[in-house]
Design a protein around this motif. Structure first.
Motif, PDB file in Angstrom:
ATOM      1  N   ASP A  16     -13.838  45.792  21.451  1.00 46.88           N
ATOM      2  CA  ASP A  16     -14.904  45.367  22.353  1.00 46.88           C
ATOM      3  C   ASP A  16     -15.614  44.176  21.714  1.00 46.88           C
ATOM      4  N   LEU A  17     -15.510  43.013  22.343  1.00 48.85           N
ATOM      5  CA  LEU A  17     -16.104  41.797  21.806  1.00 48.85           C
ATOM      6  C   LEU A  17     -17.493  41.510  22.377  1.00 48.85           C
ATOM      7  N   THR A  18     -18.076  42.465  23.071  1.00 50.37           N
ATOM      8  CA  THR A  18     -19.380  42.260  23.690  1.00 50.37           C
ATOM      9  C   THR A  18     -20.431  41.852  22.672  1.00 50.37           C
ATOM     10  N   PHE A  19     -20.491  42.558  21.559  1.00 44.16           N
ATOM     11  CA  PHE A  19     -21.482  42.244  20.530  1.00 44.16           C
ATOM     12  C   PHE A  19     -21.245  40.847  19.968  1.00 44.16           C
ATOM     13  N   GLU A  20     -20.001  40.510  19.680  1.00 44.66           N
ATOM     14  CA  GLU A  20     -19.686  39.196  19.117  1.00 44.66           C
ATOM     15  C   GLU A  20     -20.013  38.080  20.102  1.00 44.66           C
ATOM     16  N   GLU A  21     -19.780  38.302  21.377  1.00 49.00           N
ATOM     17  CA  GLU A  21     -20.112  37.291  22.385  1.00 49.00           C
ATOM     18  C   GLU A  21     -21.618  37.097  22.467  1.00 49.00           C
ATOM     19  N   ALA A  22     -22.377  38.173  22.406  1.00 53.44           N
ATOM     20  CA  ALA A  22     -23.837  38.067  22.424  1.00 53.44           C
ATOM     21  C   ALA A  22     -24.332  37.328  21.184  1.00 53.44           C
ATOM     22  N   ARG A  23     -23.742  37.618  20.041  1.00 49.86           N
ATOM     23  CA  ARG A  23     -24.119  36.935  18.801  1.00 49.86           C
ATOM     24  C   ARG A  23     -23.777  35.452  18.884  1.00 49.86           C
ATOM     25  N   ARG A  24     -22.602  35.126  19.423  1.00 52.07           N
ATOM     26  CA  ARG A  24     -22.196  33.731  19.557  1.00 52.07           C
ATOM     27  C   ARG A  24     -23.167  32.967  20.454  1.00 52.07           C
ATOM     28  N   ARG A  25     -23.524  33.563  21.576  1.00 53.25           N
ATOM     29  CA  ARG A  25     -24.469  32.915  22.494  1.00 53.25           C
ATOM     30  C   ARG A  25     -25.830  32.713  21.840  1.00 53.25           C
ATOM     31  N   ALA A  26     -26.284  33.697  21.100  1.00 56.05           N
ATOM     32  CA  ALA A  26     -27.572  33.572  20.403  1.00 56.05           C
ATOM     33  C   ALA A  26     -27.516  32.441  19.384  1.00 56.05           C
ATOM     34  N   GLU A  27     -26.404  32.293  18.689  1.00 56.46           N
ATOM     35  CA  GLU A  27     -26.245  31.216  17.712  1.00 56.46           C
ATOM     36  C   GLU A  27     -26.246  29.857  18.397  1.00 56.46           C
ATOM     37  N   VAL A  28     -25.621  29.755  19.563  1.00 54.18           N
ATOM     38  CA  VAL A  28     -25.612  28.492  20.308  1.00 54.18           C
ATOM     39  C   VAL A  28     -27.034  28.112  20.712  1.00 54.18           C
ATOM     40  N   VAL A  29     -27.774  29.049  21.253  1.00 49.96           N
ATOM     41  CA  VAL A  29     -29.155  28.777  21.668  1.00 49.96           C
ATOM     42  C   VAL A  29     -30.009  28.406  20.460  1.00 49.96           C
ATOM     43  N   ALA A  30     -29.818  29.096  19.345  1.00 47.48           N
ATOM     44  CA  ALA A  30     -30.574  28.770  18.127  1.00 47.48           C
ATOM     45  C   ALA A  30     -30.223  27.369  17.642  1.00 47.48           C
ATOM     46  N   ALA A  31     -28.947  26.987  17.734  1.00 44.60           N
ATOM     47  CA  ALA A  31     -28.515  25.661  17.283  1.00 44.60           C
ATOM     48  C   ALA A  31     -29.084  24.554  18.177  1.00 44.60           C
ATOM     49  N   LEU A  32     -29.309  24.866  19.440  1.00 43.78           N
ATOM     50  CA  LEU A  32     -29.891  23.874  20.346  1.00 43.78           C
ATOM     51  C   LEU A  32     -31.327  23.551  19.949  1.00 43.78           C
ATOM     52  N   GLY A  33     -31.987  24.500  19.349  1.00 42.35           N
ATOM     53  CA  GLY A  33     -33.341  24.273  18.854  1.00 42.35           C
ATOM     54  C   GLY A  33     -34.411  24.530  19.896  1.00 42.35           C
ATOM     55  N   ASP A  35     -36.696  22.579  21.030  1.00 40.29           N
ATOM     56  CA  ASP A  35     -37.043  21.451  21.895  1.00 40.29           C
ATOM     57  C   ASP A  35     -36.050  21.233  23.027  1.00 40.29           C
ATOM     58  N   TRP A  36     -34.978  22.020  23.065  1.00 39.46           N
ATOM     59  CA  TRP A  36     -33.965  21.838  24.102  1.00 39.46           C
ATOM     60  C   TRP A  36     -34.534  22.240  25.450  1.00 39.46           C
ATOM     61  N   ASP A  37     -34.409  21.352  26.419  1.00 37.60           N
ATOM     62  CA  ASP A  37     -34.913  21.589  27.773  1.00 37.60           C
ATOM     63  C   ASP A  37     -33.726  21.615  28.723  1.00 37.60           C
ATOM     64  N   PRO A  38     -33.297  22.806  29.162  1.00 38.10           N
ATOM     65  CA  PRO A  38     -32.109  22.884  30.009  1.00 38.10           C
ATOM     66  C   PRO A  38     -32.265  22.132  31.328  1.00 38.10           C
ATOM     67  N   LEU A  39     -33.473  22.102  31.895  1.00 35.28           N
ATOM     68  CA  LEU A  39     -33.666  21.366  33.150  1.00 35.28           C
ATOM     69  C   LEU A  39     -33.527  19.865  32.930  1.00 35.28           C
ATOM     70  N   ALA A  40     -34.053  19.367  31.830  1.00 33.19           N
ATOM     71  CA  ALA A  40     -33.896  17.944  31.518  1.00 33.19           C
ATOM     72  C   ALA A  40     -32.434  17.620  31.261  1.00 33.19           C
ATOM     73  N   ALA A  41     -31.727  18.511  30.577  1.00 35.54           N
ATOM     74  CA  ALA A  41     -30.294  18.293  30.323  1.00 35.54           C
ATOM     75  C   ALA A  41     -29.526  18.234  31.631  1.00 35.54           C
ATOM     76  N   LEU A  42     -29.859  19.104  32.571  1.00 28.67           N
ATOM     77  CA  LEU A  42     -29.195  19.102  33.877  1.00 28.67           C
ATOM     78  C   LEU A  42     -29.511  17.819  34.638  1.00 28.67           C
ATOM     79  N   ARG A  43     -30.770  17.392  34.609  1.00 27.58           N
ATOM     80  CA  ARG A  43     -31.141  16.133  35.282  1.00 27.58           C
ATOM     81  C   ARG A  43     -30.384  14.953  34.672  1.00 27.58           C
ATOM     82  N   ASP A  44     -30.293  14.926  33.346  1.00 26.43           N
ATOM     83  CA  ASP A  44     -29.562  13.845  32.679  1.00 26.43           C
ATOM     84  C   ASP A  44     -28.081  13.863  33.058  1.00 26.43           C
ATOM     85  N   GLU A  45     -27.514  15.051  33.165  1.00 28.20           N
ATOM     86  CA  GLU A  45     -26.108  15.164  33.559  1.00 28.20           C
ATOM     87  C   GLU A  45     -25.905  14.668  34.988  1.00 28.20           C
ATOM     88  N   GLU A  46     -26.815  15.044  35.872  1.00 28.91           N
ATOM     89  CA  GLU A  46     -26.728  14.585  37.265  1.00 28.91           C
ATOM     90  C   GLU A  46     -26.833  13.055  37.336  1.00 28.91           C
TER      91      GLU A  46
END
Length: 84
Positions: A16-33, A35-46
């Motif tokens: 069961d990789l559920t725990f590892e997937e949750a840990r991976r996602r948490a690490e990604v969010v932590a790495a973003l820092g 100051d990361w603004d997902p709405l601004a990132a989406l606007r920039d992508e658009e």
């Protein structure tokens, strides 16, 4: 149901990789820092997408329209995504 093959019995294996997937996602969010603004990132992508396909000449526009109609490129609408 225990079958034998050339190397011996086949043993069922599952993990069961559920725990590892949750840990991976948490690490990604932590790495973003903090100051990361997902709405601004989406606007920039658009904005980048809009700029990428702006200023096309007639032939480029025709090809772009064909790719959109075929589902290769997404339509210009919020939440767009290319067809599978």
């Amino acid at each position: 149901m225990n079958q034998d093959n050339a190397t011996g019995p086949i043993v069922p294996f599952s993990i069961d990789l559920t725990f590892e997937e949750a840990r991976r996602r948490a690490e990604v969010v932590a790495a973003l820092g903090p100051d990361w603004d997902p709405l601004a990132a989406l606007r920039d992508e658009e904005e980048a997408y809009t700029r990428l396909y702006s200023g096309l000449d007639a032939e480029q526009q025709r090809i772009y329209d064909e790719l959109v109609a075929a589902g290769v490129l997404p339509r210009e609408e919020p939440g767009r995504a290319a067809a599978d």
